[in-house]
Scaffold this motif. Structure first.
Motif, short mmCIF file in Angstrom:
data_model
loop_
_atom_site.label_atom_id
_atom_site.label_comp_id
_atom_site.label_asym_id
_atom_site.label_seq_id
_atom_site.Cartn_x
_atom_site.Cartn_y
_atom_site.Cartn_z
N LYS A 142 0.81 -1.21 0.00
CA LYS A 142 0.00 0.00 0.00
C LYS A 142 0.84 1.26 0.00
O LYS A 142 1.98 1.27 0.47
CB LYS A 142 -0.91 0.03 1.22
CG LYS A 142 -2.01 -1.01 1.22
CD LYS A 142 -2.93 -0.79 2.42
CE LYS A 142 -4.08 -1.79 2.44
NZ LYS A 142 -4.98 -1.55 3.60
N LEU A 143 0.24 2.33 -0.52
CA LEU A 143 0.86 3.64 -0.41
C LEU A 143 0.69 4.16 1.02
O LEU A 143 -0.31 3.84 1.68
CB LEU A 143 0.22 4.62 -1.39
CG LEU A 143 0.38 4.30 -2.89
CD1 LEU A 143 -0.37 5.33 -3.72
CD2 LEU A 143 1.84 4.26 -3.28
N PRO A 144 1.61 4.96 1.51
CA PRO A 144 1.47 5.49 2.87
C PRO A 144 0.35 6.52 2.95
O PRO A 144 -0.04 7.11 1.94
CB PRO A 144 2.84 6.15 3.12
CG PRO A 144 3.33 6.52 1.76
CD PRO A 144 2.84 5.43 0.85
N GLU A 145 -0.14 6.74 4.14
CA GLU A 145 -1.17 7.77 4.33
C GLU A 145 -0.55 9.16 4.45
O GLU A 145 -1.15 10.16 4.07
CB GLU A 145 -2.00 7.44 5.57
CG GLU A 145 -2.93 6.27 5.33
CD GLU A 145 -3.46 5.68 6.62
OE1 GLU A 145 -4.33 6.31 7.23
OE2 GLU A 145 -2.97 4.61 7.01
N TYR A 146 0.64 9.22 5.02
CA TYR A 146 1.38 10.48 5.12
C TYR A 146 2.85 10.19 4.86
O TYR A 146 3.35 9.10 5.17
CB TYR A 146 1.23 11.10 6.51
CG TYR A 146 -0.18 11.36 6.94
CD1 TYR A 146 -0.84 12.52 6.56
CD2 TYR A 146 -0.87 10.43 7.72
CE1 TYR A 146 -2.16 12.75 6.94
CE2 TYR A 146 -2.18 10.66 8.12
CZ TYR A 146 -2.82 11.83 7.72
OH TYR A 146 -4.11 12.05 8.11
N PHE A 147 3.54 11.18 4.33
CA PHE A 147 4.98 11.00 4.16
C PHE A 147 5.66 12.35 4.00
O PHE A 147 5.02 13.38 3.74
CB PHE A 147 5.29 10.11 2.95
CG PHE A 147 5.13 10.79 1.62
CD1 PHE A 147 6.23 11.36 1.00
CD2 PHE A 147 3.90 10.86 1.00
CE1 PHE A 147 6.09 12.00 -0.23
CE2 PHE A 147 3.75 11.49 -0.22
CZ PHE A 147 4.84 12.06 -0.84
N ALA A 148 6.97 12.33 4.19
CA ALA A 148 7.82 13.49 3.93
C ALA A 148 9.16 12.95 3.46
O ALA A 148 9.41 11.74 3.48
CB ALA A 148 7.96 14.35 5.17
N LYS A 149 10.05 13.85 3.06
CA LYS A 149 11.39 13.47 2.66
C LYS A 149 12.42 14.17 3.54
O LYS A 149 12.19 15.30 4.00
CB LYS A 149 11.65 13.82 1.19
CG LYS A 149 10.82 13.01 0.22
CD LYS A 149 11.15 13.34 -1.22
CE LYS A 149 10.33 12.49 -2.19
NZ LYS A 149 10.65 12.79 -3.61
N THR A 150 13.51 13.49 3.80
CA THR A 150 14.53 14.05 4.68
C THR A 150 15.28 15.19 4.00
O THR A 150 15.44 15.23 2.78
CB THR A 150 15.54 12.98 5.11
OG1 THR A 150 16.13 12.41 3.92
CG2 THR A 150 14.89 11.88 5.92
N LYS A 151 15.79 16.10 4.85
CA LYS A 151 16.72 17.12 4.38
C LYS A 151 18.13 16.52 4.37
O LYS A 151 18.33 15.36 4.74
CB LYS A 151 16.66 18.34 5.31
CG LYS A 151 15.29 18.99 5.38
CD LYS A 151 15.32 20.16 6.37
CE LYS A 151 13.95 20.81 6.49
NZ LYS A 151 13.95 21.93 7.48
N GLU A 152 19.12 17.31 3.97
CA GLU A 152 20.49 16.81 3.89
C GLU A 152 21.02 16.33 5.23
O GLU A 152 21.84 15.42 5.30
CB GLU A 152 21.41 17.89 3.31
CG GLU A 152 21.18 18.13 1.82
CD GLU A 152 22.17 19.12 1.25
OE1 GLU A 152 23.02 19.62 2.02
OE2 GLU A 152 22.09 19.39 0.03
N ASP A 153 20.56 16.96 6.32
CA ASP A 153 21.02 16.55 7.65
C ASP A 153 20.22 15.39 8.22
O ASP A 153 20.39 15.01 9.38
CB ASP A 153 20.99 17.73 8.62
CG ASP A 153 19.57 18.26 8.88
OD1 ASP A 153 18.62 17.76 8.23
OD2 ASP A 153 19.41 19.18 9.71
N GLY A 154 19.35 14.79 7.40
CA GLY A 154 18.57 13.62 7.82
C GLY A 154 17.29 13.94 8.57
O GLY A 154 16.52 13.02 8.87
#
Length: 539
Positions: A142-154
């Motif tokens: 399944k696709l997630p219900e919420y997500f984000a992506k990390t910045k360079e510092d994690g």
């Protein structure tokens, strides 16, 4: 220098009971989109990416006809830095449009940091995903219900989450499908569920699961009597069987790489034109490979690279030879015998070395010869006759003097390889460093009582292992002959005592073995002694 400014939204930003299929955002100047594919994030994700276009001062977002928005859900469309003014390319940083298909905007959030489990490095663009479906299989299906992506510092932050408890997964998504595709991708997870209302910072360690199957990845035969087999991962059970029915007089040698993912198979005195090898991992046959063998006469008479016993590595020409280094040679083929010869010459400056010395094999290498001398004064007490001491000659490596020129002469015909080839004359000149060039360090490692092995590593700034020690209790480690530079300290908590770091497994709910770094870089200076005390916590 001023980025564009949004002056009108249709529907309005933070719209409730959202039912539109299109969104228009008007800015105070002409704009364009830069790197939209990597910058645009819609959370919760849609099955199909919305169609985003620019018309003069407007950004127009059209939802795909195949997509239907979930009821009572807060959506966030994040443009990152993709929206820029037309002339100067000034971006609106982290521009977002939020709406809800329900009667309120969800306002909870989750933040934290993702690090690589083995080296604690961080990376931009790692997916961090939330699921209310708590089954382990959800990350595959399944696709997630919420997500984000990390910045360079994690670091990451997932916003506008509704109340509840969630499974949280970090993923290095190789094919951008928002699903875990197994060992080809890196994954990380929290051992506990996440409750956004608790406002805790979440730490996730990313690892790549080891391949479930061992297979032969590459194989080649481009040197006489030498076949190289390369595998997708290391294994202690890899073996090779020559399927020839007649191996009379043939000599086989097997050389495994340090990680046991490469096997070099040597065969001498093999008379047939072709060879067939059966490659196995334990009792399981992985592959059968066949080669047309290079003939010895062709190899000897090759114009480009004629077959010879060559020295491929030595201290020759080294004007900064390390005082603690072994004096030896590495040959191009396995050496089978050494002929003692009184014409060896070894000089300190112009003075011949007085002690009797002989060449000596490194036990762990087929190609390496170590030079030293025999100490015939060493005696051991006879366990069967207490009080009686027996002379047992002992091999010792040379104690080289600092800032001294050394000269080594070895006549031809001393070393013979497995093919019956002998060495040409070998002349090696080198000079040792000064003692004061080096620094020393004494490191006291304070660890809790444990059954696990603590692998203590001294690293350079590029994370190369300079020294490694295994300890099971608090211990002081002495590092001599260190180069003047900066170092790092790292510990691997070796839970299964196999002498290496082991990755995790998602379905088995095991994390990668714990890795601990000393927080500060250590500066070692020439002619300087350093004492350190490192107190290490438990797992």
């Amino acid at each position: 220098i001023t980025p564009p400014r949004a002056v009108k939204y249709a529907p309005d930003s933070a719209q409730l009971n959202f039912k539109s299929r299109s969104i228009e955002i008007t800015f105070d100047e002409f704009v364009h989109l830069q790197d939209l594919n990597n910058q645009l994030i819609v959370s919760p994700p849609l099955q199909n990416a919305p169609d985003v276009n620019v018309k003069n001062k407007k950004v127009i977002i059209d939802f795909n006809k195949k997509d239907s928005l979930k009821p009572n859900t807060t959506y966030c469309i994040s443009f990152g830095n993709a929206i820029q003014d037309l002339n100067e390319n000034n971006p609106i940083e982290n521009f977002r449009y939020i709406f809800s298909t329900g009667t309120y905007i969800d306002s909870l959030s989750v933040k934290g940091k993702v690090e690589n489990a083995f080296d604690h490095k961080t990376e931009k663009g790692i997916l961090v995903m939330l699921y209310s479906d708590l089954r382990d299989s959800v990350v595959y299906k399944k696709l997630p219900e919420y997500f984000a992506k990390t910045k360079e510092d994690g670091t990451f932050q997932i916003s506008n989450i509704r109340k509840g408890k969630y499974k949280i997964i970090a993923l290095k998504d190789g094919n951008a499908n928002y699903k875990y595709d197994g060992e080809t991708e890196s994954i990380g997870f929290s051992d506990t569920l996440v409750d956004p209302s608790e406002k805790k910072s979440i730490a996730i360690e990313l690892f790549q699961e080891p391949p479930k199957k061992v297979f032969l990845k590459k194989h080649f035969h481009n040197s006489y009597g030498k076949i190289v087999l390369i595998f997708n991962q290391g294994s202690d059970s890899i073996k090779v069987t020559n399927l020839s029915k007649d191996l009379k007089g043939a000599q086989e040698l097997f050389d495994y790489s340090k990680n046991r993912d490469t096997l070099t198979y040597w065969i001498a005195n093999y008379q047939k034109d072709s060879i067939k090898l059966q490659v196995s991992n334990g009792n399981k046959i992985l592959d059968t490979v066949a080669f047309k063998m290079i003939k010895k006469d062709d190899a000897l008479n090759s114009k480009r690279t004629p077959l010879k016993l060559l020295v491929v590595s030595s201290s020759k020409g080294n004007m900064n030879f390390d005082l603690n280094a072994d004096l030896g040679l590495i040959f191009s083929q396995p050496v089978s015998s050494i002929q003692e010869n009184q014409k060896f010459q070894f000089k300190e400056d112009s003075i011949p070395f007085k002690k009797k010395w002989i060449p000596h094999f490194y036990k762990t290498k087929l190609y390496q010869i170590q030079f030293g001398y025999i100490d015939s004064t060493r005696k051991y007490e006879d366990t069967n006759n207490p009080g009686t001491f027996i002379g047992v000659p002992e091999f010792k490596k040379f104690q080289l003097k600092e800032n001294t020129n050394y000269h080594l002469f070895i006549p031809p015909g001393i070393f013979t390889d497995i093919f019956g080839l002998t060495n040409d004359t070998i002349k090696i000149d080198f000079k040792t460093r000064e003692e004061k060039f080096y620094g020393t360090m004494k490191l006291k490692v304070n660890i809790p009582e444990t059954k696990e092995t603590y692998i203590v590593q001294l690293l350079d700034e590029k994370e190369n292992v300079v020294r490694e020690n295994n300890i099971k209790k608090t211990e002081t480690i002495s590092y001599d002959y260190l180069y003047p530079q900066k170092y790092k300290l790292k510990i691997i908590v070796d839970e299964n005592n196999n002498g290496k770091w082991d990755s995790g497994n998602y379905l088995k709910k095991t994390q990668g073995e714990k890795v601990i770094y000393n927080s500060e870089l250590i500066t070692v200076r020439s002619n300087w002694d350093l004492d350190l005390d490192w107190i290490v916590g438990g797992k």
